[in-house]
Design an enzyme around this catalytic site. Structure first.
Site, PDB file in Angstrom:
ATOM      1  N   LYS A   1       0.973  -1.160  -0.115  1.00  0.00           N
ATOM      2  CA  LYS A   1       0.464  -0.458  -0.015  1.00  0.00           C
ATOM      3  C   LYS A   1       0.962   1.388   0.145  1.00  0.00           C
ATOM      4  O   LYS A   1       0.896   2.274  -0.369  1.00  0.00           O
ATOM      5  CB  LYS A   1      -1.077   0.310   0.932  1.00  0.00           C
ATOM      6  CG  LYS A   1      -2.162  -1.256   1.049  1.00  0.00           C
ATOM      7  CD  LYS A   1      -3.740  -1.074   1.552  1.00  0.00           C
ATOM      8  CE  LYS A   1      -3.920  -1.600   1.491  1.00  0.00           C
ATOM      9  NZ  LYS A   1      -5.364  -2.034   2.197  1.00  0.00           N
TER      10      LYS A   1
ATOM     11  N   LYS B   1      -8.531 -14.162 -10.825  1.00  0.00           N
ATOM     12  CA  LYS B   1      -9.488 -14.823  -9.933  1.00  0.00           C
ATOM     13  C   LYS B   1     -10.321 -12.797 -10.198  1.00  0.00           C
ATOM     14  O   LYS B   1     -10.120 -11.481 -10.575  1.00  0.00           O
ATOM     15  CB  LYS B   1      -9.344 -14.430  -8.272  1.00  0.00           C
ATOM     16  CG  LYS B   1      -8.371 -12.696  -7.641  1.00  0.00           C
ATOM     17  CD  LYS B   1      -8.830 -13.061  -6.168  1.00  0.00           C
ATOM     18  CE  LYS B   1      -9.192 -12.294  -5.476  1.00  0.00           C
ATOM     19  NZ  LYS B   1      -8.867 -12.513  -4.436  1.00  0.00           N
TER      20      LYS B   1
ATOM     21  N   LYS C   1     -13.420  -6.598  -8.280  1.00  0.00           N
ATOM     22  CA  LYS C   1     -13.873  -5.755  -9.028  1.00  0.00           C
ATOM     23  C   LYS C   1     -13.797  -4.229  -9.646  1.00  0.00           C
ATOM     24  O   LYS C   1     -14.042  -4.082 -10.261  1.00  0.00           O
ATOM     25  CB  LYS C   1     -14.862  -4.766  -7.513  1.00  0.00           C
ATOM     26  CG  LYS C   1     -14.378  -4.501  -6.640  1.00  0.00           C
ATOM     27  CD  LYS C   1     -14.603  -3.581  -5.137  1.00  0.00           C
ATOM     28  CE  LYS C   1     -13.089  -4.207  -3.921  1.00  0.00           C
ATOM     29  NZ  LYS C   1     -14.048  -4.678  -3.172  1.00  0.00           N
TER      30      LYS C   1
HETATM   31  P1  AMP Z   1     -11.417  -7.610  -1.350  1.00  0.00           P
HETATM   32  O1  AMP Z   1     -12.765  -7.167  -1.917  1.00  0.00           O
HETATM   33  O2  AMP Z   1     -10.994  -8.315  -3.039  1.00  0.00           O
HETATM   34  O3  AMP Z   1     -10.801  -7.220  -0.659  1.00  0.00           O
HETATM   35  O4  AMP Z   1     -12.392  -8.873  -1.087  1.00  0.00           O
HETATM   36  C1  AMP Z   1     -12.955  -9.542   0.746  1.00  0.00           C
HETATM   37  C2  AMP Z   1     -13.153 -11.006   0.428  1.00  0.00           C
HETATM   38  O5  AMP Z   1     -13.779 -11.184  -0.286  1.00  0.00           O
HETATM   39  C3  AMP Z   1     -11.637 -11.511   1.441  1.00  0.00           C
HETATM   40  O6  AMP Z   1     -11.483 -12.072   2.358  1.00  0.00           O
HETATM   41  C4  AMP Z   1     -11.101 -12.443  -0.320  1.00  0.00           C
HETATM   42  O7  AMP Z   1     -11.025 -13.843   0.630  1.00  0.00           O
HETATM   43  C5  AMP Z   1     -12.865 -12.537  -0.125  1.00  0.00           C
HETATM   44  N1  AMP Z   1     -13.291 -12.590  -2.096  1.00  0.00           N
HETATM   45  C6  AMP Z   1     -12.614 -11.481  -3.182  1.00  0.00           C
HETATM   46  N2  AMP Z   1     -12.629 -11.999  -4.424  1.00  0.00           N
HETATM   47  C7  AMP Z   1     -12.602 -13.407  -4.563  1.00  0.00           C
HETATM   48  C8  AMP Z   1     -13.171 -14.426  -5.484  1.00  0.00           C
HETATM   49  N3  AMP Z   1     -12.832 -13.682  -6.409  1.00  0.00           N
HETATM   50  N4  AMP Z   1     -13.530 -15.714  -4.745  1.00  0.00           N
HETATM   51  C9  AMP Z   1     -13.217 -15.344  -3.671  1.00  0.00           C
HETATM   52  N5  AMP Z   1     -13.051 -15.272  -2.573  1.00  0.00           N
HETATM   53  C10 AMP Z   1     -12.485 -13.393  -2.734  1.00  0.00           C
END
Ligand code: AMP
Ligand code: TRP
Length: 325
Positions: free
Chosen positions: A110, A192, A195
């Protein structure tokens, strides 16, 4: 068991967030003493807009309540409503070597990403996170893989404090979802779902039925015709099968069997129907909640009150152990 997890209020939720994280929390509510916290003090360590902050928090609270967080079963609250988080973070900070903070992966990432805003809050982020967890004598912390290092840090802080001042904190365990739950982008199944993806690869949780159908029908597959789970050679179809399995509650094998004679198009249509069926109640519930700000605020207020009761007890002990008042 006491369960604690923190949510950074940022961005729209997608089905990856739901299947990979939120769903586990919702399952945990039934048999555990759960605290779920919107961590606004963590959110301000990277650039943010103070004018939108309260709306963002409200929106996030609506999202989580809409998908099934149940205020009758858990305490759902905003971090800055429980000032003990800041007090404990300050105290814990006095037993943490600066070098350890500078070596944290998230801090390094970060500070590179926001190189003009490397503030002390960003460095101290793991201490505040440790305080969040230790304040509630937490047993279990459900987190994503990216937060495992921070949880290790919290465990070390607890052990160090206990050694220095006598047994005070429970040493928490992490709960990380199994690998299988990583949802891939609909447009590029090597990546993966995220957003920050281009719009078409990411299926948001509160999307309209037409959009859901469009994105699923346009999802990348392969030039074969067989509907079979093979995450090496048929990543696109495999990803769709996983999504179908997780939303329907059917085992992967049974989903394969169900569609064994189907064309890709038929399978995609069935998946779109399933997602529309499952996601429509989320969207409708969110719309209801957004119209009912008083209810949401009251939920957060009650959650904070529950949290504060536990936090105050822990702080009494901590101050006494540290020779403070
Ligand atoms: P983020 O919004 O990327 O910080 O993710 C928030 C939570 O969602 C984290 O705990 C990740 O493990 C889960 N997460 C994010 N993207 C994915 C994905 N494509 N598949 C599964 N879990 C996800
Ligand atoms: N750092 C976590 C994240 O970025 C959010 C968080 C803050 C958290 N405090 C926590 C998670 C305590 C679990 C427990 O996702």
């Amino acid at each position: 068991m006491r369960v604690f997890s923190g949510i950074r209020p940022s961005g729209e939720l997608h089905i990856g967030n739901y299947l990979g994280a939120i769903k586990q929390w919702i399952d945990l509510q039934d048999n555990n003493d759960c605290l779920f916290c919107i961590v606004d003090w963590h959110a301000i360590t990277t650039p943010y807009n103070e004018k939108n902050m309260q709306d963002t928090i409200f929106d996030f609270a609506c999202d989580y309540l809409a998908v099934g967080l149940d205020p009758k079963k858990c305490s759902f609250f905003v971090q800055s409503d429980v000032k003990e988080h800041a007090e404990l973070a300050w105290l814990l900070g006095t037993i943490v070597p600066v070098g350890e903070l500078q070596r944290m992966t998230q801090f390094k990432d970060k500070s590179k990403k926001h190189s003009t805003y490397v503030n002390a809050g960003l460095l101290n982020y793991p201490i505040l996170m440790a305080a969040d967890i230790l304040l509630y004598q937490t047993d279990i912390v459900p987190i994503g893989k990216d937060q495992v290092q921070h949880l290790e840090f919290a465990r070390n802080v607890a052990e160090k404090f206990n050694k220095k001042f006598g047994k005070t904190f429970k040493v928490p365990e992490s709960l990380v979802p199994k690998d299988g739950a990583t949802i891939k982008s609909l447009q590029n199944p090597d990546k993966k779902m995220s957003k920050t993806d281009d719009g078409k690869g990411c299926l948001f949780l509160f999307e309209e039925p037409e959009q859901i159908r469009k994105k699923i029908m346009a999802a990348e597959t392969d030039s074969e015709t067989k509907i079979k789970y093979d995450d090496k050679n048929k990543k696109g179809i495999s990803n769709l099968l996983v999504i179908y399995s997780l939303f329907s509650g059917l085992a992967l094998k049974d989903v394969e069997k169900k569609f064994t004679a189907a064309q890709y198009g038929e399978f995609k249509k069935a998946l779109a129907d399933l997602l529309i069926e499952k996601l429509t109640p989320f969207r409708e519930r969110k719309e209801e909640l957004k119209e009912n700000r008083a209810f949401v605020e009251e939920t957060l207020r009650c959650g904070a009150q529950n949290a504060r009761t536990i936090a105050k007890e822990t702080m009494e002990i901590v101050r006494q152990k540290m020779g403070l008042r």
